[in-house]
Design an enzyme around this catalytic site. Structure first.
Site, short mmCIF file in Angstrom:
data_model
loop_
_atom_site.label_atom_id
_atom_site.label_comp_id
_atom_site.label_asym_id
_atom_site.label_seq_id
_atom_site.Cartn_x
_atom_site.Cartn_y
_atom_site.Cartn_z
N ILE A 155 0.83 -1.21 0.00
CA ILE A 155 0.00 0.00 0.00
C ILE A 155 0.86 1.26 0.00
CG2 ILE A 155 -1.74 1.30 1.29
CD1 ILE A 155 -2.78 -1.48 2.31
N SER A 233 -3.97 2.76 8.21
CA SER A 233 -3.39 1.44 8.49
C SER A 233 -4.09 0.74 9.67
CB SER A 233 -1.90 1.59 8.71
OG SER A 233 -1.27 0.37 8.49
N ARG A 234 -3.72 1.11 10.88
CA ARG A 234 -4.41 0.58 12.05
C ARG A 234 -4.46 1.68 13.11
NH1 ARG A 234 -6.21 -2.64 9.23
NH2 ARG A 234 -6.12 -4.91 9.29
N GLU A 263 -11.93 1.48 17.51
CA GLU A 263 -12.96 1.42 16.46
C GLU A 263 -13.89 0.23 16.58
OE1 GLU A 263 -10.40 1.20 12.89
OE2 GLU A 263 -11.20 -0.81 12.56
N HIS A 295 -13.21 2.95 8.48
CA HIS A 295 -12.47 1.79 7.94
C HIS A 295 -13.03 1.38 6.57
CE1 HIS A 295 -9.55 -1.42 9.53
NE2 HIS A 295 -9.58 -1.50 8.21
N GLN A 296 -13.11 2.36 5.70
CA GLN A 296 -13.67 2.08 4.37
C GLN A 296 -12.62 2.11 3.26
OE1 GLN A 296 -16.17 5.92 4.05
NE2 GLN A 296 -15.54 5.62 1.93
N ALA A 297 -11.34 2.29 3.64
CA ALA A 297 -10.31 2.45 2.60
C ALA A 297 -10.27 1.23 1.67
CB ALA A 297 -8.95 2.67 3.24
P1 NAI Z 1 2.74 -4.92 3.53
O1 NAI Z 1 3.08 -6.07 4.41
O2 NAI Z 1 2.83 -5.09 2.05
O3 NAI Z 1 3.64 -3.66 3.92
C1 NAI Z 1 3.93 -3.28 5.22
C2 NAI Z 1 5.27 -2.58 5.20
O4 NAI Z 1 5.52 -2.08 6.51
C3 NAI Z 1 6.43 -3.50 4.82
O5 NAI Z 1 7.25 -2.89 3.82
C4 NAI Z 1 7.21 -3.66 6.14
O6 NAI Z 1 8.61 -3.84 5.96
C5 NAI Z 1 6.89 -2.33 6.79
N1 NAI Z 1 7.14 -2.35 8.23
C6 NAI Z 1 7.06 -3.39 9.10
N2 NAI Z 1 7.42 -2.99 10.34
C7 NAI Z 1 7.73 -1.68 10.23
C8 NAI Z 1 8.18 -0.71 11.16
N3 NAI Z 1 8.42 -1.04 12.44
N4 NAI Z 1 8.40 0.54 10.72
C9 NAI Z 1 8.19 0.87 9.43
N5 NAI Z 1 7.78 0.00 8.49
C10 NAI Z 1 7.56 -1.27 8.90
O7 NAI Z 1 1.28 -4.47 3.97
P2 NAI Z 1 0.25 -3.60 3.16
O8 NAI Z 1 -0.59 -4.49 2.31
O9 NAI Z 1 0.95 -2.47 2.51
O10 NAI Z 1 -0.69 -3.07 4.32
C11 NAI Z 1 -0.20 -2.17 5.30
C12 NAI Z 1 -1.23 -2.06 6.41
O11 NAI Z 1 -2.40 -1.42 5.91
C13 NAI Z 1 -1.74 -3.40 6.94
O12 NAI Z 1 -0.90 -3.91 7.96
C14 NAI Z 1 -3.09 -3.04 7.48
O13 NAI Z 1 -2.94 -2.72 8.84
C15 NAI Z 1 -3.50 -1.78 6.72
N6 NAI Z 1 -4.67 -1.97 5.88
C16 NAI Z 1 -5.74 -1.13 6.06
C17 NAI Z 1 -6.87 -1.25 5.28
C18 NAI Z 1 -8.04 -0.32 5.41
O14 NAI Z 1 -9.12 -0.58 4.84
N7 NAI Z 1 -7.93 0.79 6.10
C19 NAI Z 1 -6.98 -2.31 4.27
C20 NAI Z 1 -5.77 -3.10 4.12
C21 NAI Z 1 -4.68 -2.94 4.93
#
Ligand code: NAI
Length: 329
Positions: A155, A233-234, A263, A295-297
């Protein structure tokens, strides 16, 4: 095979039914979230399917295991709500949907930035009421602004590519650098420098013990006056009380959040006729420079297609004993 699907809305059921022809799974759809009390509903299911706010902790997993559940299928990417050690100790596998549509979430982060900046939500209401004044609607150019991205996985990387098109300088922090982004001109810096240099900070890292409250009183103190913070993200990446303090002192100029620390008691529900008890969300809602979405992203047609088909494929791999590509270890 029977599958208990928790935290479902009509749209979840619609998508599961749309893609079930080839599987013919017997779904039990529950509106309620999974927790240690509702886990008893799984007595006839080998698989439970859960979402972001289901509580899949040690207690819940104990009940699931006693009921014969063998697979927890997350229909989301993040898995911070699952006690993986407890699942492993009960021999329950956990699968997720690692990447269903990074564009959906990255584009929503952009929507938050543009709305907060150009105040289109306020302009829409004003003009509909015959108020054509521009007072207080002034925004700023994104061009040449420094955008700090924390977490450059699926993302975060997609977000970088989009925001690059606006002519922003992008700096990033991640525990692992992404070569594609380096080639794009993204500069990796320390977390401290992201906080210090950015006009806009967008959070795209997972929630874990290292990232919980990454935005807190001391990190906010190092940020630019009037910084914009975006969190898709969270919720617990931000210490909400500290963010409120930052808004009061005007250190934080804009806050756009699609996720919120507490949430699970609010999001996805129509509470318009209820008395909301959460003081922090009420305080956040009182600021003119805070934009909250529920949480609609992730919520696009393309993402829902991917979430459903990948979840069903994960379950099928488990059922047929083939290798499960999306198992969380
Ligand atoms: P991903 O696993 O592809 O990327 C996460 C990145 O964060 C990785 O590059 C990782 O190395 C990095 N990371 C891990 N620990 C870290 C730290 N301590 N400091 C900095 N970077 C760190 O995950 P993706 O698909 O990009 O999703 C990211 C987050 O987005 C998910 O964990 C989820 O919480 C959130 N999300 C939210 C949604 C929403 O509807 N609002 C939907 C989907 C995901």
């Amino acid at each position: 095979m029977k599958i208990a699907v928790f935290s479902t809305k009509s749209y979840d059921q619609e998508y599961f039914e749309k893609y079930n022809d080839e599987h013919q799974y017997a779904f039990s759809f529950y509106e309620t979230a999974l927790n240690s009390d509702t886990a008893k509903l799984t007595s006839d299911s080998k698989v439970v399917c859960v979402f972001v706010n289901d509580v899949v902790d040690k207690e819940t997993i104990k009940v699931l295991a006693a009921n014969g559940v063998k697979l927890i299928a997350l229909r989301c990417a993040g898995y911070n709500n699952v006690d993986l050690e407890a699942a492993e100790s009960h021999n329950i596998k956990v699968v997720r949907v690692p990447a269903y549509s990074p564009e959906a979430v990255a584009e929503h982060a952009l929507a938050l930035i543009l709305t907060l900046n150009r105040k289109t939500h306020k302009a829409y209401n004003r003009v509909r009421e015959g108020n054509f004044s521009l007072k207080n609607l002034i925004g700023f150019n994104l061009h040449n602004k420094t955008v700090g991205v924390i977490g450059t996985g699926q993302i975060g990387a997609t977000f970088c590519k989009i925001i690059k098109g606006f002519g922003c300088n992008i700096i990033a922090y991640d525990i692992a650098e992404n070569q594609e982004l380096l080639d794009l001109g993204v500069t990796y810096v320390s977390l401290e420098e992201v906080f210090k240099q950015s006009d806009i900070i967008s959070l795209h890292c997972p929630l874990n013990k290292h990232t919980k409250h990454i935005v807190n009183k001391s990190s906010i103190a190092t940020m630019k006056e009037g910084v914009m913070i975006i969190n898709t993200s969270r919720g617990a990446l931000i210490n909400t009380a500290d963010a409120i303090e930052g808004l009061i002192t005007k250190k934080i100029g804009y806050l756009g959040i699609d996720v919120y620390e507490q949430e699970e008691n609010l999001f996805f529900e129509d509470l318009s006729e209820h008395i909301i008890q959460d003081e922090q969300i009420l305080r956040l809602l009182s600021f003119p420079n805070v934009l909250i979405t529920s949480h609609q992203a992730y919520f696009t047609k393309e993402a829902m297609d991917q979430i459903t088909t990948i979840t069903l494929e994960n379950i099928k791999s488990f059922e047929t004993g083939s290798e499960i590509a999306n198992e969380v270890n």
